[in-house]
Scaffold this motif. Structure first.
Motif, PDB file in Angstrom:
ATOM      1  N   LYS A   1       0.807  -1.224   0.000  1.00 12.87           N
ATOM      2  CA  LYS A   1       0.000   0.000   0.000  1.00 12.87           C
ATOM      3  C   LYS A   1       0.839   1.273   0.000  1.00 12.87           C
ATOM      4  CE  LYS A   1      -0.699  -0.193   5.034  1.00 12.87           C
ATOM      5  NZ  LYS A   1      -1.706  -0.419   6.094  1.00 12.87           N
ATOM      6  N   VAL A   2       2.164   1.149   0.187  1.00 13.02           N
ATOM      7  CA  VAL A   2       3.025   2.344   0.142  1.00 13.02           C
ATOM      8  C   VAL A   2       3.908   2.353  -1.106  1.00 13.02           C
ATOM      9  CG1 VAL A   2       3.052   2.626   2.645  1.00 13.02           C
ATOM     10  CG2 VAL A   2       4.841   1.253   1.547  1.00 13.02           C
ATOM     11  N   ASP A   3       3.731   1.371  -1.970  1.00 14.90           N
ATOM     12  CA  ASP A   3       4.524   1.338  -3.206  1.00 14.90           C
ATOM     13  C   ASP A   3       3.741   0.551  -4.256  1.00 14.90           C
ATOM     14  OD1 ASP A   3       6.530   1.673  -5.021  1.00 14.90           O
ATOM     15  OD2 ASP A   3       7.851   0.146  -4.182  1.00 14.90           O
TER      16      ASP A   3
ATOM     17  N   ASN B   1       3.149  -2.801   5.863  1.00 18.18           N
ATOM     18  CA  ASN B   1       3.183  -2.043   4.600  1.00 18.18           C
ATOM     19  C   ASN B   1       2.348  -2.699   3.511  1.00 18.18           C
ATOM     20  OD1 ASN B   1       4.866   0.024   5.466  1.00 18.18           O
ATOM     21  ND2 ASN B   1       6.736  -1.080   4.925  1.00 18.18           N
TER      22      ASN B   1
ATOM     23  N   GLY C   1       1.960  10.258  -5.088  1.00 23.66           N
ATOM     24  CA  GLY C   1       3.052  10.145  -4.129  1.00 23.66           C
ATOM     25  C   GLY C   1       4.376  10.563  -4.722  1.00 23.66           C
TER      26      GLY C   1
ATOM     27  N   ARG D   1       7.983   6.547  -3.317  1.00 23.50           N
ATOM     28  CA  ARG D   1       6.825   5.967  -2.661  1.00 23.50           C
ATOM     29  C   ARG D   1       5.558   6.341  -3.409  1.00 23.50           C
ATOM     30  NH1 ARG D   1       8.003   1.668   0.452  1.00 23.50           N
ATOM     31  NH2 ARG D   1       9.638   2.110   1.944  1.00 23.50           N
TER      32      ARG D   1
ATOM     33  N   TYR E   1       1.736   5.237  -4.632  1.00 22.44           N
ATOM     34  CA  TYR E   1       0.743   4.314  -4.106  1.00 22.44           C
ATOM     35  C   TYR E   1      -0.659   4.638  -4.624  1.00 22.44           C
ATOM     36  CZ  TYR E   1      -0.030   8.306  -1.045  1.00 22.44           C
ATOM     37  OH  TYR E   1      -0.289   9.562  -0.572  1.00 22.44           O
TER      38      TYR E   1
ATOM     39  N   LYS F   1      -4.389   4.291  -2.772  1.00 20.01           N
ATOM     40  CA  LYS F   1      -5.027   4.005  -1.488  1.00 20.01           C
ATOM     41  C   LYS F   1      -6.031   2.857  -1.655  1.00 20.01           C
ATOM     42  CE  LYS F   1      -4.680   8.826   0.043  1.00 20.01           C
ATOM     43  NZ  LYS F   1      -5.442  10.053   0.401  1.00 20.01           N
TER      44      LYS F   1
END
Length: 450
Positions: A100-102, A123, A158, A162, A164, A166
């Motif tokens: 979820k962060v990449d 993550n 982002g 990073r 992403y 959501k």
């Protein structure tokens, strides 16, 4: 002649994800007319994820996900006492899995039986898939599509490192093509048919590669040694096969194996012609030349790339001129098998000083020599004579000391031609497999894209 018309398109604010108008039109026009377009939330729902506390004495499979639709994988298997985080998420079957962060480049995977009860860091995230609406293989194949990845990446936000999407945005805002389940099944079956054929072709090519080694050993009367076979006890070797007294165990096992040959062993320097083919750059009349570097050689298939370079910008290693029929042998890391016989297309090209050159002769067959050098006994001898740390290499002098079982020229040609035919078959199989893989994804895309 009709003049160009300016067309206006009205849209509602609810349709706009961001203010990039060009990106909006790229997305709304990408899918095939008439295909059902649904938000991810049509078949995805938020997972009730179970979290576990890490126990030092237990072993865990830590999961990751690869880009371009390659899916979930076991990143590592470790004991609990090596993990710094003490709480992880537990993977359950039939879930979509991503970071979820990449989130970019199709880095999504399906949790199948292989990954059940694997663990994922905070993550990572999961979503339940309604398999009554979505074929799992169809969804995974979607992320293998370059077109889908380009479309999805239009929603990525982002910083550079990073990027992403959501989870709520994925479910509620992003729409993808999703035919009815029967159509999905049909599309997947067609895709899998071509992928299975490609896999069969690749397997056959691998089997033929193994067959080459077996054939060469049988033709020369050699026994294949195990890679890590230990030599124990007192060993004997014929003096005529020794050129040095400090014989190491690894040399001895190779020499012992070669001594089983039904043909006399000869040093290649005593049989083959190593010409001096220095390139006289100052006498070269053209402004550019074609250059073959070490990395231009592909194992089994010869010269794959040639650079055209201005003479005044010639690399320092561009020192040798080669001709049709020459065998060039990459002497830096020779175990990479950068060996090739030059065809007419590359006549008078210039090659790197990292190659040794042997020229053709009616007294020997260079196909036979090349195949022997690429075999187990050839590579073992080359490795045993390498020197150097960062860039291990074999000198021309040491190369000439390599031993080869040498049958008569007619037998050399027979062996060389048979292996060449097998390699041509391997080349065709690999080419067809690649085409089938490409066609499989192309046909898949044609079902859903304009």
């Amino acid at each position: 002649m009709e003049k160009n018309k300016t067309m206006l398109k009205n849209i509602t604010f609810s349709e706009i994800i961001n203010w990039d108008v060009k990106n909006f039109f790229r997305q709304v026009n990408v899918f095939k007319e008439g295909i059902r377009i649904v938000p991810f939330g049509f078949f995805l729902s938020k997972s009730d994820v179970e979290k576990i506390k890490i126990e030092d004495e237990n072993e865990y499979k830590v999961l990751g996900v690869r880009s371009y639709g390659k899916g979930a994988f076991i990143n590592r298997e470790v004991m609990g006492d090596t993990l710094k985080m003490r709480t992880y998420q537990l993977a359950k079957k039939n879930r979509l899995f991503w970071c979820k962060v990449d989130t970019k480049n199709g880095a999504f995977g399906i949790i199948n039986d292989s990954f059940v009860n694997g663990i994922a860091s905070s993550n990572m995230t999961f979503a339940d898939i309604n398999t009554n609406e979505a074929n799992l293989e169809f969804i995974q194949t979607l992320f293998k599509s370059k077109k889908i990845n380009e479309y999805m990446d239009g929603y990525v936000t982002g910083t550079t490192n990073r990027k992403y999407i959501k989870p709520d945005q994925l479910r509620e805002e992003i729409k993808i093509p999703l035919p009815f389940i029967t159509a999905q099944n049909k599309i997947v079956d067609s895709y899998n048919t071509k992928m299975v054929l490609a896999k069969q072709q690749e397997t056959k090519a691998t089997d033929l590669e193994k067959e080459i080694e077996v054939y060469l050993d049988d033709a020369l009367g050699l026994k294949k040694l195990k890679e890590k076979e230990n030599v124990k006890g007192l060993q004997f070797i014929s003096l005529k096969n020794l050129d040095r007294w400090d014989v190491l165990t690894k040399d001895l096992r190779t020499l012992n194996g070669l001594s089983n040959s039904k043909y006399d062993l000869k040093k290649i320097g005593s049989i083959y012609d190593f010409p001096s083919k220095s390139w006289k750059k100052k006498e070269y009349k053209k402004e550019t030349f074609k250059y073959i570097e070490l990395g231009a050689i592909e194992e089994n298939f010869g010269v794959k790339r040639v650079k055209e370079i201005e003479v005044k910008k010639a690399p320092s290693r561009a020192t040798q001129q080669i001709n049709t029929g020459d065998l060039i042998i990459g002497t830096t890391r020779p175990y990479l098998k950068r060996f090739a016989i030059i065809n007419t297309k590359h006549d008078n090209n210039i090659c790197s000083s990292g190659f040794s050159i042997i020229e053709p002769s009616p007294n020997y067959d260079l196909n036979f020599l090349k195949e022997f050098l690429m075999s187990f006994y050839g590579i073992e001898q080359l490795k045993n004579r390498m020197t150097g740390g960062t860039y291990p290499a074999i000198t021309n002098t040491e190369l000439k000391e390599i031993l080869i079982p040498l049958p008569k020229i007619a037998t050399q040609k027979e062996i060389g031609n048979h292996i060449l035919n097998l390699k041509n078959e391997i080349k065709n199989l690999k080419k067809e497999a690649k085409q089938n893989r490409e066609q499989a994804i192309l046909d898949f895309e044609n079902e859903i894209f304009n």
